[in-house]
Enzyme design. Structure first.
Site, mmCIF file in Angstrom:
data_model
loop_
_atom_site.group_PDB
_atom_site.id
_atom_site.type_symbol
_atom_site.label_atom_id
_atom_site.label_comp_id
_atom_site.label_asym_id
_atom_site.label_seq_id
_atom_site.Cartn_x
_atom_site.Cartn_y
_atom_site.Cartn_z
ATOM 1 N N HIS A 26 0.708 -1.236 0.061
ATOM 2 C CA HIS A 26 -0.022 -0.107 0.015
ATOM 3 C C HIS A 26 0.686 1.341 0.079
ATOM 4 O O HIS A 26 0.779 2.032 0.982
ATOM 5 C CB HIS A 26 -1.129 0.065 1.138
ATOM 6 N N HIS A 80 -5.110 -8.630 15.006
ATOM 7 C CA HIS A 80 -5.142 -7.384 14.032
ATOM 8 C C HIS A 80 -5.928 -7.400 12.949
ATOM 9 O O HIS A 80 -5.694 -8.671 12.093
ATOM 10 C CB HIS A 80 -3.714 -6.941 13.863
ATOM 11 N N GLU A 82 -6.010 -6.042 9.979
ATOM 12 C CA GLU A 82 -5.715 -5.591 8.505
ATOM 13 C C GLU A 82 -5.495 -6.776 7.767
ATOM 14 O O GLU A 82 -5.113 -7.758 8.113
ATOM 15 C CB GLU A 82 -4.489 -4.630 8.875
ATOM 16 N N ASP A 84 -3.464 -7.896 5.761
ATOM 17 C CA ASP A 84 -2.168 -8.366 5.638
ATOM 18 C C ASP A 84 -2.044 -9.937 6.500
ATOM 19 O O ASP A 84 -1.251 -10.741 6.540
ATOM 20 C CB ASP A 84 -0.982 -7.687 5.408
ATOM 21 N N HIS A 147 -1.341 -1.129 15.549
ATOM 22 C CA HIS A 147 -1.581 -0.115 14.464
ATOM 23 C C HIS A 147 -2.935 0.356 14.153
ATOM 24 O O HIS A 147 -3.205 1.188 13.691
ATOM 25 C CB HIS A 147 -0.754 -0.614 13.273
ATOM 26 N N ASP A 166 2.037 -5.961 14.758
ATOM 27 C CA ASP A 166 2.784 -5.132 13.885
ATOM 28 C C ASP A 166 3.986 -4.521 14.590
ATOM 29 O O ASP A 166 5.135 -4.101 14.034
ATOM 30 C CB ASP A 166 2.061 -3.790 13.140
ATOM 31 N N TYR A 194 9.758 0.613 8.854
ATOM 32 C CA TYR A 194 8.612 0.215 9.250
ATOM 33 C C TYR A 194 7.979 1.196 10.362
ATOM 34 O O TYR A 194 6.815 1.516 10.190
ATOM 35 C CB TYR A 194 8.488 -1.307 9.701
ATOM 36 N N HIS A 225 5.736 -9.299 11.331
ATOM 37 C CA HIS A 225 6.308 -9.211 10.099
ATOM 38 C C HIS A 225 7.759 -9.111 10.366
ATOM 39 O O HIS A 225 8.346 -8.912 11.510
ATOM 40 C CB HIS A 225 6.098 -7.869 9.551
HETATM 41 FE FE1 FEO Z 1 -1.053 -2.925 10.431
HETATM 42 FE FE2 FEO Z 1 0.904 -5.553 9.179
HETATM 43 O O1 FEO Z 1 -0.861 -4.663 9.417
#
Ligand code: FEO
Length: 397
Positions: A26, A80, A82, A84, A147, A166, A194, A225
């Protein structure tokens, strides 16, 4: 793709995916790729911590199946929402037919906006609540805005292991899962990128999450991640403590775009004035630098000169994009000045000055403007302004 099974502890396995080829996340330039980490806790009631991005759903199930039949999963934790991390949940929840999804109330309402959750078994959990798996316990800890509003950590006290989602993550594709198996400098650089591009707007929330994490005995921190921290967590924790309160380094950035080199000449003069002992100075051409790298450098810069040629009474499009992106990330405690050139109609330096006032940085002086090509006197003024930036940068030591 076959990846060697990785065990975080004898009964907790990494079952995520390495996305070697992603270069745009993104609008974040992931030039080292990314990983979507998922973890399997093998116990009487097996649990999966977080899913992966939708295209990697089959891979996640195959990796779980290396350890247990996915139909045996008792719990799936969503820290989370999101995509991903939650993108593969529909495929996962269909396969894990016995599993109950554990998430907080905000997470559930977000998931309901993305997916048809009607057939899912769901248990809403609260911050501090625990769920026993047998030999392991899951303790949930809300970390709103690290996040997204629904974000939470999951802690396993028996292993002193924190699944930090995250937080402390990096976009870093690698075949080795742990911090001490990789180049630490490269990991920390990616963790900084990041933080700058994803987490920077949420400094206050990060401080709260760090305080909560600091109260826990920790041997291992496993983000969603990048690498798992088992040897060098103190390094990333220390970095987060500084970034979360916008602690600056003695560093000056001169960010600009030019048309016929007039603004470029001014940038060079600013650089010459700022380039004093003890100060790191960077010249950044906005049109030739990715926004991702720019934001990373802005994170710990103390003072910035922002300049543009005037194009149709506006700043150059690259500078407009850069300033829009930076404003959204809300960097604080910085000083700045505006500069730029024009021909018969002004606009760029004035617009940058207005931007500086809007973001509430310390504005060091009125804008420096050159009509057409700067003369010697104007370049000398730029050099003096560069020295002001350097003095400001040195004051943060
Ligand atoms: Fe806020 Fe890795 O997603």
């Amino acid at each position: 793709m076959t990846i060697m099974p990785t065990f975080v502890t004898p009964n907790i396995a990494w079952v995520g995916s390495v996305d070697w080829h992603v270069r745009d996340f993104h609008s974040y330039d992931t030039f080292r790729g990314a990983t979507y980490n998922s973890y399997l806790i093998v116990d009487d009631r097996p649990a999966l911590i977080d899913a992966v991005k939708a295209p990697f759903g089959r891979e996640l199930l195959d990796r779980v199946a290396e350890h247990i039949d996915p139909r045996r999963l008792a719990y799936v934790v969503c820290n989370h929402a999101e995509p991903d991390h939650a993108g593969a949940l529909p495929e996962l929840m269909a396969a894990a037919e016995q599993a109950t999804l554990l998430c907080n109330a905000k997470c559930l309402s977000t998931l309901q906006r993305y997916f048809d959750t009607g057939g899912w078994r769901v248990k809403v959990v609260s911050s501090g609540e625990e769920v026993g798996l047998g030999r392991h316990t899951l303790r949930f800890l809300d970390t709103p805005m690290v996040h997204w509003p629904e974000s939470m950590f999951t802690y396993v006290p028996e292993e002193q292991l924190l699944f930090s989602m995250d937080a402390f993550g990096q976009h870093y594709a690698t075949s080795a899962r742990f911090d001490d198996e990789n180049d630490l400098a490269a990991i920390l650089a990616e963790a900084k990128a990041y933080y700058a591009n994803i987490v920077m707007p949420y400094g206050k929330a990060v401080v709260a999450a760090l305080d909560a994490a600091a109260s826990l005995p920790l041997r291992t921190v496993a983000p969603s991640h990048g690498v798992i921290w088992r040897s060098h967590f103190a390094r990333i924790l220390e970095a987060y403590r500084g970034w979360s309160v916008h602690r600056a380094q003695p560093k000056v950035l001169i960010v600009f775009d030019s048309m016929w080199e007039s603004t470029s000449m001014m940038a060079d003069a600013l650089y010459a004035g700022a380039n004093v002992e003890g100060v790191e100075v960077q010249l950044i051409h906005a049109r030739r630098t990715s926004l991702t790298r720019l934001a990373t450098e802005v994170l710990d810069a103390a003072a910035l000169a922002l300049g543009s040629a005037t194009l149709n009474r506006e700043m150059m499009p690259s500078m407009a994009a850069a300033l829009t992106y930076i404003r959204g990330l809300r960097p604080q405690k910085k000083a700045g000045l505006a500069f730029g050139s024009y021909g018969w109609g002004r606009g760029s330096a004035e617009a940058i000055q207005q931007w500086l006032e809007e973001v509430c940085w310390d504005v060091l002086r009125p804008p420096i403007r050159s009509q057409y090509k700067p003369d010697r006197a104007l370049l000398d003024e730029c050099a003096r302004a560069g020295a002001e930036l350097a003095a400001r940068a040195l004051s943060v030591r």
